[in-house]
Design a protein around this motif. Sequence first.
Motif, PDB file in Angstrom:
ATOM      1  N   ASN A  57       0.827  -1.215   0.000  1.00 32.08           N
ATOM      2  CA  ASN A  57       0.000   0.000   0.000  1.00 32.08           C
ATOM      3  C   ASN A  57       0.857   1.259   0.000  1.00 32.08           C
ATOM      4  N   ARG A  58       2.009   1.207   0.672  1.00 31.61           N
ATOM      5  CA  ARG A  58       2.916   2.366   0.638  1.00 31.61           C
ATOM      6  C   ARG A  58       3.395   2.587  -0.795  1.00 31.61           C
ATOM      7  N   ALA A  59       3.674   1.485  -1.488  1.00 33.39           N
ATOM      8  CA  ALA A  59       4.118   1.599  -2.889  1.00 33.39           C
ATOM      9  C   ALA A  59       3.010   2.207  -3.747  1.00 33.39           C
ATOM     10  N   ILE A  60       1.784   1.737  -3.527  1.00 32.17           N
ATOM     11  CA  ILE A  60       0.637   2.262  -4.292  1.00 32.17           C
ATOM     12  C   ILE A  60       0.512   3.771  -4.076  1.00 32.17           C
ATOM     13  N   ALA A  61       0.631   4.188  -2.822  1.00 32.57           N
ATOM     14  CA  ALA A  61       0.486   5.623  -2.508  1.00 32.57           C
ATOM     15  C   ALA A  61       1.574   6.443  -3.200  1.00 32.57           C
ATOM     16  N   HIS A  62       2.799   5.935  -3.182  1.00 34.37           N
ATOM     17  CA  HIS A  62       3.886   6.678  -3.827  1.00 34.37           C
ATOM     18  C   HIS A  62       3.700   6.743  -5.340  1.00 34.37           C
ATOM     19  N   LEU A  63       3.223   5.646  -5.893  1.00 31.16           N
ATOM     20  CA  LEU A  63       2.985   5.616  -7.338  1.00 31.16           C
ATOM     21  C   LEU A  63       1.914   6.658  -7.714  1.00 31.16           C
ATOM     22  N   LEU A  64       0.841   6.680  -6.957  1.00 34.10           N
ATOM     23  CA  LEU A  64      -0.220   7.664  -7.232  1.00 34.10           C
ATOM     24  C   LEU A  64       0.310   9.085  -7.086  1.00 34.10           C
ATOM     25  N   TYR A  65       1.114   9.295  -6.079  1.00 38.60           N
ATOM     26  CA  TYR A  65       1.677  10.640  -5.832  1.00 38.60           C
ATOM     27  C   TYR A  65       2.534  11.056  -7.029  1.00 38.60           C
ATOM     28  N   ASN A  66       3.286  10.088  -7.521  1.00 44.38           N
ATOM     29  CA  ASN A  66       4.124  10.330  -8.704  1.00 44.38           C
ATOM     30  C   ASN A  66       3.281  10.787  -9.892  1.00 44.38           C
ATOM     31  N   TYR A  67       2.082  10.234 -10.020  1.00 43.58           N
ATOM     32  CA  TYR A  67       1.209  10.575 -11.144  1.00 43.58           C
ATOM     33  C   TYR A  67       0.302  11.782 -10.839  1.00 43.58           C
ATOM     34  N   GLY A  68       0.485  12.397  -9.693  1.00 46.05           N
ATOM     35  CA  GLY A  68      -0.352  13.546  -9.344  1.00 46.05           C
ATOM     36  C   GLY A  68      -1.771  13.157  -8.970  1.00 46.05           C
ATOM     37  N   ARG A  69      -1.979  11.876  -8.550  1.00 46.99           N
ATOM     38  CA  ARG A  69      -3.328  11.415  -8.220  1.00 46.99           C
ATOM     39  C   ARG A  69      -3.473  11.081  -6.728  1.00 46.99           C
ATOM     40  N   LEU A  70      -2.552  11.601  -5.922  1.00 44.06           N
ATOM     41  CA  LEU A  70      -2.677  11.497  -4.462  1.00 44.06           C
ATOM     42  C   LEU A  70      -2.510  12.916  -3.939  1.00 44.06           C
ATOM     43  N   TYR A  71      -3.299  13.269  -2.902  1.00 44.07           N
ATOM     44  CA  TYR A  71      -3.438  14.687  -2.595  1.00 44.07           C
ATOM     45  C   TYR A  71      -2.932  15.081  -1.207  1.00 44.07           C
ATOM     46  N   SER A  72      -2.198  14.165  -0.569  1.00 44.52           N
ATOM     47  CA  SER A  72      -1.490  14.530   0.659  1.00 44.52           C
ATOM     48  C   SER A  72      -0.213  13.690   0.685  1.00 44.52           C
ATOM     49  N   GLU A  73       0.568  13.879   1.698  1.00 43.46           N
ATOM     50  CA  GLU A  73       1.855  13.166   1.772  1.00 43.46           C
ATOM     51  C   GLU A  73       1.583  11.640   1.778  1.00 43.46           C
ATOM     52  N   PRO A  74       2.258  10.868   0.920  1.00 45.45           N
ATOM     53  CA  PRO A  74       1.891   9.458   0.717  1.00 45.45           C
ATOM     54  C   PRO A  74       1.910   8.581   1.975  1.00 45.45           C
ATOM     55  N   LEU A  75       2.936   8.715   2.801  1.00 47.54           N
ATOM     56  CA  LEU A  75       2.975   7.825   3.968  1.00 47.54           C
ATOM     57  C   LEU A  75       1.928   8.203   5.000  1.00 47.54           C
TER      58      LEU A  75
END
Length: 339
Positions: free
Chosen positions: A194-212
């Motif tokens: 799930n941490r990997a998923i969050a970082h991947l989304l953040y990389n694509y601009g599709r996560l809206y707060s700090e990933p961890l």
Amino acid sequence: MRKGWKQRAAAVAALLAGLALPLAGAHAQSVDYQAVVDRAHAKFKDNNEGANADYIPALDEVDPDLFAVVIVTRGGQVYAAGDADHRFSIQSVSKPFTAGLVMEDQGIDAIRDKIGVEPTGMPFNSIIAIEQDEARSRNPLVNAGAIAAVSMIKAKDARQRWQYIVDGYSEFAGEKLSLLEDVYVSEAETNYRNRAIAHLLYNYGRLYSEPLEATDVYTKQCSLGVSARQLGMMGATLANWGTNPATGRKVMRKEYVDELLAIMMMAGFYDEVGVWAYDAGLPAKTGVGGGIVAVVPGQMAIAAFSPRVNEAGNSIRAMLAIQHISEELNLSLFKSGKH
Ligand code: GLU
């Protein structure tokens, strides 16, 4: 593209809304719901297929024989069989409730635009699904979209973000809910994917707060303790178009519940959603902790819990029990002769 989506969502919403009244009328008076849940419980209590999910170590320690079946009507009457007061971790059954809270706060387009509403046809924690499509998170009921929904909550830190979730869920349940600390610790120690998923989304601009931070609050959300009775009441709030039947408090706008149920119908059952629509015909959400909640719009929620799950992560007894009740009471939204 936007118009196409709106038309489709409106069509599903109209189908759900149109079905509500005839259903409520047909069953309100005549059915002995206690007998219905008792029968479903008795029929499947000796089914020992499947196994506890064990990729989260604490889930493997839950007594696999626990089993509960609950109906909560739109009016707030509760009918329960089996271990209906045992608290288990809500896991992915949480996902529609966070999506609902975000919709309520930020409007229906927020989820569509920032996450998406398409089913993936892939496992709930698929990374291929993120890579395959520019929407990335795809819908709020898979891990990627659910972590994104958590990241959309307006909060200045993790504590506030978590508080928003626990308060919101408690409104859905009509009583105060709390964390299962042992499940949280166990999942937080092992949630690398799930941490990997969050970082991947953040990389694509599709996560809206700090990933961890988003992943950690999401992990807490999944570790929230609910009983089947409480989960049934949360579902009944959706069946009652966003107002908790016991407290009378409005948690979500009616028109947003329509859209949320449409997403649950399309994406609530992991990669078995097609078979579920075929067999049970109800918007539902399932979780690897063994819980499932299904919503009969305008009429009732059916919640069931039992820890042994199949390959897709669905509780076998819970799935069979809800399906059985849907068939017995003719609840599928798609049954002929209903319209
Ligand atoms: N917390 C679990 C995870 O993120 C939820 C999975 C589920 O219930 O589908 O893997």
